[in-house]
Motif scaffolding. Sequence first.
Motif, short mmCIF file in Angstrom:
data_model
loop_
_atom_site.label_atom_id
_atom_site.label_comp_id
_atom_site.label_asym_id
_atom_site.label_seq_id
_atom_site.Cartn_x
_atom_site.Cartn_y
_atom_site.Cartn_z
N GLY A 136 -6.46 9.07 -4.26
CA GLY A 136 -6.75 8.17 -5.36
C GLY A 136 -6.25 8.63 -6.71
N GLN A 137 -5.39 9.67 -6.74
CA GLN A 137 -4.92 10.20 -8.02
C GLN A 137 -3.40 10.29 -8.14
N THR A 138 -2.68 10.00 -7.06
CA THR A 138 -1.22 10.13 -7.06
C THR A 138 -0.60 8.84 -6.54
N VAL A 139 0.44 8.38 -7.23
CA VAL A 139 1.09 7.14 -6.85
C VAL A 139 2.60 7.29 -6.99
N ILE A 140 3.35 6.63 -6.10
CA ILE A 140 4.80 6.56 -6.23
C ILE A 140 5.13 5.36 -7.11
N ASP A 164 0.81 -1.23 0.00
CA ASP A 164 0.00 0.00 0.00
C ASP A 164 0.84 1.28 0.00
N LEU A 165 2.15 1.15 0.22
CA LEU A 165 2.99 2.35 0.33
C LEU A 165 2.92 3.27 -0.88
N PRO A 166 2.97 2.75 -2.12
CA PRO A 166 2.93 3.67 -3.26
C PRO A 166 1.69 4.57 -3.27
N PHE A 167 0.59 4.06 -2.76
CA PHE A 167 -0.65 4.81 -2.77
C PHE A 167 -0.78 5.71 -1.53
N ALA A 168 -0.37 5.19 -0.38
CA ALA A 168 -0.45 5.98 0.85
C ALA A 168 0.47 7.19 0.78
N ILE A 169 1.71 6.98 0.35
CA ILE A 169 2.64 8.11 0.25
C ILE A 169 2.24 9.01 -0.91
N GLY A 170 1.78 8.42 -2.00
CA GLY A 170 1.32 9.22 -3.13
C GLY A 170 0.18 10.15 -2.74
N ASP A 171 -0.80 9.61 -2.00
CA ASP A 171 -1.92 10.45 -1.55
C ASP A 171 -1.44 11.57 -0.64
N ARG A 172 -0.43 11.28 0.18
CA ARG A 172 0.07 12.31 1.10
C ARG A 172 0.77 13.43 0.33
N ILE A 173 1.56 13.07 -0.67
CA ILE A 173 2.16 14.09 -1.53
C ILE A 173 1.08 14.89 -2.22
#
Length: 417
Positions: A98-102, A79-88
């Motif tokens: 739901g729109q940003t991913v690492i 889940d990290l790519p989505f959790a960190i992506g959402d935070r960025i």
Amino acid sequence: MDRLEVPHASLEVEAAALDADDPLAAHRAAFVGAETSLIYFDGNSLGRPPRATAERLARFVTDEWGGRLIRGWDEAWMDLPFAIGDRIGALALGAASGQTVIGDSTTVLLYKLLRAALDAQSATDPERVEIVVGRDDFPTDRYLVEGIAAERGARVVWVEVDTSRGVDADLLRAAVGPRTAVVLLSHVSYRSGYLADGPALTRIAHEAGALVLWDLCHSAGSVPMDLDAWGVDLAVGCTYKYLNGGPGSPAFAYVAARHQHRLTQPVQGWMGAADVFSMGPQYRPADGMRRFLSGTPPVLGMLAMQDTLDLLDEAGIDAIRRKSIALTDFAVRVADGILGPLGVSLASPRDSAERGGHITLSHPAMRAVTARLWRGDVIPDYRDPHGLRIGLSPLSTSFIETLAGMRAVADALRAEA
């Protein structure tokens, strides 16, 4: 009396006063090396590491990697790519969840989104075969555009720009038209620091029926954005500059929710499949942002940026931008006062509303000056033609450090002369 002594003295007083009044000054202590005499003017290329990152990495090796081993994937890592992506997205981009991913490197993500956008546009309207890009954009952007155009039978439309600025509304209007499929734009120009008008340029691209892909590498974490409100379609940015993710840390991709279902990214890997662990005979893309992943997430590469996101959350992107403007305004005044008489000119916008987090100073001796400065632990970087880039990272740079570095530039210029 040396004619530079009085300006130097008054600048020293001003720098000290600015540091005393700086509400973000205490954050400087959070970064490794900030307490040393080394002067760092390259935070726009590679940010200093937060001190907390060393502890985070050590804990990960012993507790998560060493303690949980492969169980870590089920427990957190997937889940990290989505959790960190959402935070960025929330802290730096103005993007709903739901729109940003690492994911991969900046180059790979730009390729994926640019190619996907071009194919989607051409499928809807076969006449849309043009990609618009600035002639002075970062080399990766230009090289990718040329490669994808050759690969897909598209045409490149070059926007000729002043290297001390970037693509503006008039230039873009003249470049787009009914054949434009995608426009690739830099929010902050890598050479000059020119800050493009995000909402205006997005609107111009949309009026021509094009999709717009923003390169946010030199603005993420330094300049506030509101991608959702601007109506941005796609964006990519790196995390090792103002987000302090470390050398080669993975980039992020933003895809507006309205486009996710219609874009087919071209690098089909198992991590982007609808059922990652079914190991099925055929590829079926996942819904949402997972479809833009390809291979195994770079877990180690995602760890460091979390500490800067904590700082970003605490300080606020608007406060960071205010300090960024104050730092670059101060650097411009110092350059005018002590470098102008030595033949240095500003190759960046003077108006802070048109400037990101770095400035470029031009002089024929700047390549040699940069090498001399590096030997003396003053670290800017050099960009042709004759450009010394001064990158001022708001959370880790002080006004006193900025003044000391600019004085060192003057000394190096005199030595070269």
